[in-house]
Write an enzyme that holds these catalytic residues in place. Structure first.
Site, PDB file in Angstrom:
ATOM      1  N   THR A  40       0.825  -1.213   0.000  1.00 16.59           N
ATOM      2  CA  THR A  40       0.000   0.000   0.000  1.00 16.59           C
ATOM      3  C   THR A  40       0.860   1.265   0.000  1.00 16.59           C
ATOM      4  O   THR A  40       0.679   2.157  -0.832  1.00 16.59           O
ATOM      5  CB  THR A  40      -0.885  -0.007   1.274  1.00 16.59           C
ATOM      6  OG1 THR A  40      -1.555  -1.253   1.320  1.00 16.59           O
ATOM      7  CG2 THR A  40      -1.881   1.109   1.268  1.00 16.59           C
ATOM      8  N   LYS A  44       7.299   1.662  12.758  1.00 16.24           N
ATOM      9  CA  LYS A  44       7.259   2.135  14.153  1.00 16.24           C
ATOM     10  C   LYS A  44       7.644   1.054  15.138  1.00 16.24           C
ATOM     11  O   LYS A  44       8.290   1.308  16.152  1.00 16.24           O
ATOM     12  CB  LYS A  44       5.859   2.682  14.481  1.00 16.24           C
ATOM     13  CG  LYS A  44       4.764   1.655  14.419  1.00 16.24           C
ATOM     14  CD  LYS A  44       3.638   1.887  13.461  1.00 16.24           C
ATOM     15  CE  LYS A  44       3.911   2.072  12.053  1.00 16.24           C
ATOM     16  NZ  LYS A  44       2.870   2.214  11.129  1.00 16.24           N
ATOM     17  N   GLU A  94       9.467   9.752   9.286  1.00 18.95           N
ATOM     18  CA  GLU A  94       8.241  10.553   9.434  1.00 18.95           C
ATOM     19  C   GLU A  94       6.984   9.694   9.305  1.00 18.95           C
ATOM     20  O   GLU A  94       5.975   9.921   9.990  1.00 18.95           O
ATOM     21  CB  GLU A  94       8.232  11.668   8.369  1.00 18.95           C
ATOM     22  CG  GLU A  94       7.071  12.615   8.454  1.00 18.95           C
ATOM     23  CD  GLU A  94       7.065  13.443   9.738  1.00 18.95           C
ATOM     24  OE1 GLU A  94       7.935  14.294   9.892  1.00 18.95           O
ATOM     25  OE2 GLU A  94       6.173  13.201  10.591  1.00 18.95           O
ATOM     26  N   LYS A 126       4.140   4.036  18.627  1.00 18.55           N
ATOM     27  CA  LYS A 126       4.216   5.435  18.178  1.00 18.55           C
ATOM     28  C   LYS A 126       4.437   6.369  19.376  1.00 18.55           C
ATOM     29  O   LYS A 126       5.244   7.313  19.306  1.00 18.55           O
ATOM     30  CB  LYS A 126       2.938   5.804  17.431  1.00 18.55           C
ATOM     31  CG  LYS A 126       2.757   4.990  16.133  1.00 18.55           C
ATOM     32  CD  LYS A 126       1.341   5.115  15.596  1.00 18.55           C
ATOM     33  CE  LYS A 126       1.126   4.281  14.348  1.00 18.55           C
ATOM     34  NZ  LYS A 126      -0.295   4.125  13.997  1.00 18.55           N
TER      35      LYS A 126
HETATM   36  N1  HSE Z   1      -2.798   0.293  11.853  1.00 16.01           N
HETATM   37  C1  HSE Z   1      -2.504   1.664  12.059  1.00 16.01           C
HETATM   38  C2  HSE Z   1      -3.750   2.421  12.407  1.00 16.01           C
HETATM   39  C3  HSE Z   1      -1.898   2.345  10.866  1.00 16.01           C
HETATM   40  O1  HSE Z   1      -4.828   1.843  12.465  1.00 16.01           O
HETATM   41  O2  HSE Z   1      -3.645   3.613  12.624  1.00 16.01           O
HETATM   42  C4  HSE Z   1      -0.453   2.076  10.733  1.00 16.01           C
HETATM   43  O3  HSE Z   1       0.250   2.380  11.892  1.00 16.01           O
END
Ligand code: HSE
Length: 444
Positions: free
Chosen positions: A13, A105, A129, A205
């Site tokens: 993607t 991440k 980023e 994150k």
């Molecule tokens: N799976 C993550 C989310 C996106 O639902 O925000 C990629 O980190």
């Protein structure tokens, strides 16, 4: 000047979005970077699919190491994900003297210290980023835009899957399991949604944001992680009646004792802008001592939003490729030799030391004296009550006893004190079910 040569590891993607945006906007990107950016080689296990995306002009291989070994490749973009092969490939790319861009991440939250050290030793850049909040330039903001500030706290909706589920639960009054299935059917949740719904993705994150906010090493192993699987539609409804929304927040806060680093569902006042971030969108609120509160909002995932972040990193690398490595922007915002000492002064606090306020839902027998018993146990733990909401008895239990939900909001208290009070309340015979405890953040 010859365009910089980029090798992609993985063209799913995000990779296909990166290819499409680089093609569509190539002239403007080159005007910004000062030089063209060209995807010269792609590695993907599905070579046919990769070729269908990039065409015949670009070399496609099924061996990522062939990209790393190619002396013409200047930058390796790792879009494989996970801690396994991705870690080996990133370290090999660094060892081969390639700059690295990654959206990974998990890899950085767990192995960031090793990876950033390897990149520092080799004089190459590791840019990321896209690893936090997809297309939102929050890494750039923390690393550069806010560099005058002592950051006080960061609180973010940094997982779109769970925010979509919570929004649907609130809109439709449905339970978690029902909405999860719908989210999977619509493609908002993965077939195996564990990392998202258990809070692990958000904690990866938050770990990166914490390191960048306070100049400490990444310490995912010290993060408190709680997902949304236990949330009931009733809690979302009661929160609404009290003027709050429930969001899965990644929170990191500087205190006198150290740093809080936690991911869990949180009540936040409905009037806050961030409380109104709905669906799969992300938002990060950063409080700095000079700037005050700043809020960053946008798409946290998806092909072109994430590609936007990957390409911004590529532009940064092109601009700085000839700079003396000592003069480059440090990856975690603070000079890397200062991180370890800061970790000593600012340890990540155990959850018992976290100070926050609480929403409690206690299923009780609707009898004289029950509320008084519970509030006296709370007062005995030196916890101050902010509000109490008692519903009318809504059910007659097996013994013919009327039952009801007692909702209590508290002021700030130490989590360890709340744990002790809850253990005592749970042991009361008039408490009929496991107590629901959700933390509450005023974010002011
Ligand atoms: N799976 C993550 C989310 C996106 O639902 O925000 C990629 O980190």
């Amino acid at each position: 000047m010859k365009p910089i040569q980029v090798g992609l590891l993985g063209i799913g993607t995000v990779g296909s979005g990166t290819f499409a945006v680089l093609q569509r906007n190539q002239q403007e990107i080159a005007r910004r970077a000062g030089r063209g950016i060209e995807i010269a080689m792609v590695a993907d296990l599905d070579v046919e699919r990769a070729r269908a995306i990039v065409g015949e002009q670009i070399q496609v291989v099924n061996d990522a190491r062939a990209v790393i070994a190619n002396p013409d490749i200047d930058v390796v973009v790792e879009l494989i994900g996970g801690y396994g092969i991705a870690k080996a490939l990133v370290l090999e790319a660094i060892a081969a003297g390639k700059h690295v861009v990654t959206a990974n991440k998990a890899l950085l939250a767990v192995h960031g210290t090793e990876i950033f050290q390897a990149a520092h030793d080799k004089g190459v850049v590791v840019a990321f980023e896209a690893a936090v909040a997809g297309g939102i330039p929050i890494i750039k903001a923390l690393r550069e835009g806010l560099s005058a500030n002592q950051i006080q706290w960061v609180a973010g909706i940094i997982n779109g899957t769970t925010n979509f589920i919570l929004s649907e639960m609130r809109d439709k009054g449905l339970d978690f399991d029902v909405v999860l299935k719908e989210a999977q059917r619509l493609g908002y949740a993965e077939a195996d949604p564990t990392f998202d719904i258990e809070g692990v993705d958000a904690a990866h994150k938050a770990t990166i944001l914490s390191a960048m906010a306070f100049g400490i090493p990444v310490q995912f192993d010290k993060a408190y992680v709680e997902g949304i699987t236990q949330l009931a539609a009733a809690d979302i409804k009661y929160a609404e009646q009290l003027g709050y929304r429930i969001k899965l927040l990644g929170i990191t806060k500087r205190t006198d004792k150290g740093v809080e680093l936690r991911v869990h569902p949180s009540l936040i006042p409905a009037k806050r802008l961030i409380a109104n971030v709905e669906g799969a969108m992300n938002a990060v609120l950063v409080q700095g001592d000079a700037v005050g509160a700043t809020l960053y909002y946008g798409k946290g995932a998806g092909s072109e939003p994430t590609a936007s972040a990957v390409i911004a990193d590529l532009v940064d690398i092109v601009r700085l490729i000839d700079a003396d490595p000592a003069h480059r922007v440090p990856p975690l915002a603070f000079q890397s030799h200062t991180l370890a000492a800061a970790a000593g002064a600012l340890p990540v606090l155990p959850m018992a030391e976290v100070v926050t306020s609480y929403y409690l839902r206690i299923r009780v027998a609707d009898e004289a004296g029950v509320l008084a018993q519970i509030t006296s146990l709370i007062a005995g733990a030196n916890i101050s009550i902010d509000a109490v909401l008692q519903r009318e008895a809504d059910e007659i239990g097996g013994e013919g006893i009327a039952q009801t939900d007692l909702i209590i909001l508290t002021h700030d208290t130490r989590e360890g004190d709340m744990d002790a009070a809850l253990a005592r309340i749970q042991a009361l015979p008039s408490v009929l079910a496991p107590i629901t405890r959700i933390r509450k953040e005023e974010l002011n």
